[in-house]
Design an enzyme around this catalytic site. Structure first.
Site, PDB file in Angstrom:
ATOM      1  N   TYR A 185       8.619 -20.649   1.230  1.00 43.82           N
ATOM      2  CA  TYR A 185       7.844 -21.834   0.826  1.00 43.82           C
ATOM      3  C   TYR A 185       8.595 -22.577  -0.279  1.00 43.82           C
ATOM      4  CZ  TYR A 185       4.414 -19.952   3.946  1.00 43.82           C
ATOM      5  OH  TYR A 185       3.804 -19.490   5.092  1.00 43.82           O
ATOM      6  N   ARG A 347      -2.254  -6.245   5.247  1.00 41.68           N
ATOM      7  CA  ARG A 347      -2.868  -5.926   6.536  1.00 41.68           C
ATOM      8  C   ARG A 347      -3.801  -4.712   6.487  1.00 41.68           C
ATOM      9  NH1 ARG A 347       2.679  -6.146   9.686  1.00 41.68           N
ATOM     10  NH2 ARG A 347       3.358  -5.575   7.584  1.00 41.68           N
ATOM     11  N   CYS A 376      -3.692  -9.659  13.315  1.00 38.01           N
ATOM     12  CA  CYS A 376      -4.389 -10.434  12.269  1.00 38.01           C
ATOM     13  C   CYS A 376      -3.727 -11.798  12.071  1.00 38.01           C
ATOM     14  CB  CYS A 376      -4.418  -9.655  10.954  1.00 38.01           C
ATOM     15  SG  CYS A 376      -2.828  -8.981  10.441  1.00 38.01           S
TER      16      CYS A 376
HETATM   17  C1  LIG Z   1      -2.715 -12.717   7.941  1.00 38.68           C
HETATM   18  C2  LIG Z   1      -1.712 -12.730   6.834  1.00 38.68           C
HETATM   19  C3  LIG Z   1      -1.731 -13.753   5.899  1.00 38.68           C
HETATM   20  C4  LIG Z   1      -0.815 -13.740   4.837  1.00 38.68           C
HETATM   21  N1  LIG Z   1      -0.883 -14.726   3.882  1.00 38.68           N
HETATM   22  C5  LIG Z   1      -0.069 -14.657   2.805  1.00 38.68           C
HETATM   23  C6  LIG Z   1      -0.235 -15.562   1.721  1.00 38.68           C
HETATM   24  O1  LIG Z   1      -1.144 -16.407   1.691  1.00 38.68           O
HETATM   25  N2  LIG Z   1       0.632 -15.471   0.695  1.00 38.68           N
HETATM   26  C7  LIG Z   1       1.622 -14.521   0.646  1.00 38.68           C
HETATM   27  O2  LIG Z   1       2.369 -14.455  -0.327  1.00 38.68           O
HETATM   28  N3  LIG Z   1       1.786 -13.646   1.648  1.00 38.68           N
HETATM   29  C8  LIG Z   1       0.953 -13.672   2.697  1.00 38.68           C
HETATM   30  N4  LIG Z   1       1.064 -12.731   3.674  1.00 38.68           N
HETATM   31  C9  LIG Z   1       2.048 -11.651   3.516  1.00 38.68           C
HETATM   32  C10 LIG Z   1       1.420 -10.451   2.784  1.00 38.68           C
HETATM   33  O3  LIG Z   1       1.016 -10.773   1.483  1.00 38.68           O
HETATM   34  C11 LIG Z   1       2.408  -9.263   2.677  1.00 38.68           C
HETATM   35  O4  LIG Z   1       3.497  -9.676   1.887  1.00 38.68           O
HETATM   36  C12 LIG Z   1       2.884  -8.791   4.047  1.00 38.68           C
HETATM   37  O5  LIG Z   1       1.841  -8.815   4.998  1.00 38.68           O
HETATM   38  C13 LIG Z   1       3.420  -7.354   3.985  1.00 38.68           C
HETATM   39  O6  LIG Z   1       2.444  -6.483   3.492  1.00 38.68           O
HETATM   40  P1  LIG Z   1       1.568  -5.509   4.440  1.00 38.68           P
HETATM   41  O7  LIG Z   1       2.537  -4.667   5.192  1.00 38.68           O
HETATM   42  O8  LIG Z   1       0.733  -4.714   3.473  1.00 38.68           O
HETATM   43  O9  LIG Z   1       0.773  -6.355   5.330  1.00 38.68           O
HETATM   44  C14 LIG Z   1       0.152 -12.714   4.744  1.00 38.68           C
HETATM   45  C15 LIG Z   1       0.155 -11.689   5.689  1.00 38.68           C
HETATM   46  C16 LIG Z   1      -0.769 -11.681   6.716  1.00 38.68           C
HETATM   47  C17 LIG Z   1      -0.745 -10.543   7.688  1.00 38.68           C
END
Ligand SMILES: Cc1cc2nc3c(=O)[nH]c(=O)nc-3n(C[C@H](O)[C@H](O)[C@H](O)COP(=O)(O)O)c2cc1C
Length: 399
Positions: A185, A347, A376
């Site tokens: 971003y 997630r 998701c």
């Molecule tokens: C549905 C969804 C929406 C996300 N929205 C954001 C967001 O708004 N800002 C951000 O920094 N990362 C966003 N992410 C990334 C997560 O914050 C995280 O960095 C990434 O999913 C890896 O972590 P996890 O394995 O616990 O899901 C999003 C991820 C998912 C799955």
């Protein structure tokens, strides 16, 4: 046992779980445990960016689930920086009362849970805007946006917009704010040599590419005061030949820590990485660089950990590690070896918002139910964020 609930024997010694549930400070804000809800776009705001009842309900459930710090989904600081529809806005004062409902609800139901808003400008990375701006005119391969290079006046307006948004975060009663400078971003585009080709004071050397973030930090402190924690999420690697690598992310993190950011969350990847993986894998993984799929064994968990270990050595503020963290004993090990101070999850908390309480009580297994399928991410297209795999599993067992 609470309410006669059947609680299985804790599968790990008390000594091990204690660290995860020990409080720790982030810039003077006491977080009751080491579990952070990483920012997760919800797709539940009104079209004008205002908070809905659905959004408040989501944060009530998360707060009740026992996480120590919630970071909201990214909120746009300017209409020119809105990446997706039904995204929360923070670009106007009239949005403050709605936002205040989230802060109040989390504080009322969260048993000490803290809450921060994540601020974003999408730059070129938008599926929503027809015209985008960016540090330089570099094509976004995923959305096919060719952005226009920002003028110095526009950069100045964006710095002010971030600082004003942070002021609103504080006025709405939140405990902290996080800048989204990861995942490609706008701020990530400025930090990365791949997307920042400028030759003025905002481009070129690492210091120049950090300048916009530093300016936002300083301007924010003028408005919020020194005691309001300002966190930042950054890429430890863009996973591109000409992007940020560990060598550079160490320098960036060190500088951000010196500037005064209260905590650094480490992630990685941008749109180019997703496209490359699409070509290599032959399917459309949803942003696998920062949302890797199929984390089915403990050795695949915490995929940014090797980077965190190196970043941790050069910063003086807490490190929040995100990316594929799924198991309590994995988190405990990471904390115990000192590679991170907090573990952030996205997630797994979509699937199980009460995962922290489940772990605390010792119910169920040590590993989250999330299978990292990215259903998701797909769910966002047809409404608010939810776990598609859980829905399918429940439908199958009902039929
Ligand atoms: C549905 C969804 C929406 C996300 N929205 C954001 C967001 O708004 N800002 C951000 O920094 N990362 C966003 N992410 C990334 C997560 O914050 C995280 O960095 C990434 O999913 C890896 O972590 P996890 O394995 O616990 O899901 C999003 C991820 C998912 C799955």
């Amino acid at each position: 046992m609470e309410g006669g609930e059947k609680v299985s024997k804790l599968e790990v010694p008390k000594r091990i779980t204690s660290l995860v549930f020990e409080p720790e400070e982030i810039g003077g804000m006491v977080v009751k445990n080491r579990l952070v809800r990483s920012a997760t776009y919800e797709g539940m705001a009104s079209e004008d960016g205002s908070v809905t009842g659905e959004l408040v309900e989501l944060y009530k459930t998360l707060a009740e689930g026992g996480v120590g710090l919630i970071i909201t989904g990214y909120a746009y600081v300017q209409p020119s920086g809105k990446p997706l529809p039904r995204q929360t806005g923070i670009d106007r004062d009239d949005l403050i009362p709605g936002l205040r409902k989230i802060a109040e609800t989390v504080h009322e139901h969260g048993n000490g849970c803290k809450v921060a808003i994540q601020l974003v400008h999408c730059g070129r990375q938008s599926f929503f805007l027809e015209k985008t701006v960016a540090p330089s005119a570099v094509l976004d391969p995923l959305s096919s946006n060719m952005p226009r290079e920002m003028t110095i006046e526009e950069i100045e307006e964006t710095i002010e917009a971030f600082a004003e948004a942070a002021r609103r975060v504080k006025e709405a009663g939140f405990d902290a704010v996080q800048l989204h400078a990861a995942h490609g971003y706008l701020l990530s585009q400025f930090l990365s040599p791949h997307t920042n080709r400028r030759t003025d004071e905002y481009g070129g050397s690492t210091e120049n590419r950090i300048k916009i973030v530093e300016d936002i930090y300083k301007r924010t402190v003028e408005k919020t005061g020194k005691d309001f924690p300002i966190l930042i999420k950054m890429n430890v690697d863009d996973f591109l030949e000409d992007g940020i690598d560990l060598n550079e992310s160490r320098k960036i993190a060190q500088r951000l820590s010196k500037i005064g950011f209260a905590a650094i969350e480490t992630s990685g990847g941008m749109d180019e990485t997703a496209i490359r993986d699409k070509e290599e894998l032959g399917w459309t993984p949803a942003y696998p660089a920062f949302c890797r799929t199929n984390i089915r064994s403990k050795d695949k968990e915490a995929y940014h950990l090797p980077y965190a270990r190196e970043i941790k050595k050069v910063i003086d503020v807490p490190l929040i590690l995100v990316g594929g963290i799924r198991s309590l004993d994995v988190i405990e090990k990471i904390l115990a070896e000192g590679s991170a101070d907090f573990a952030a999850l996205s997630r797994p908390l979509i699937r199980e918002p009460d995962l922290p309480n489940r772990w605390l009580k010792g119910t169920g297994g040590l590993t989250a139910d999330c299978i990292s399928c990215n259903g998701c991410v797909g769910s966002l297209v047809e409404g608010g964020v939810r776990c598609i795999h859980k829905e399918i599993t429940e439908q199958e067992s009902a039929s």
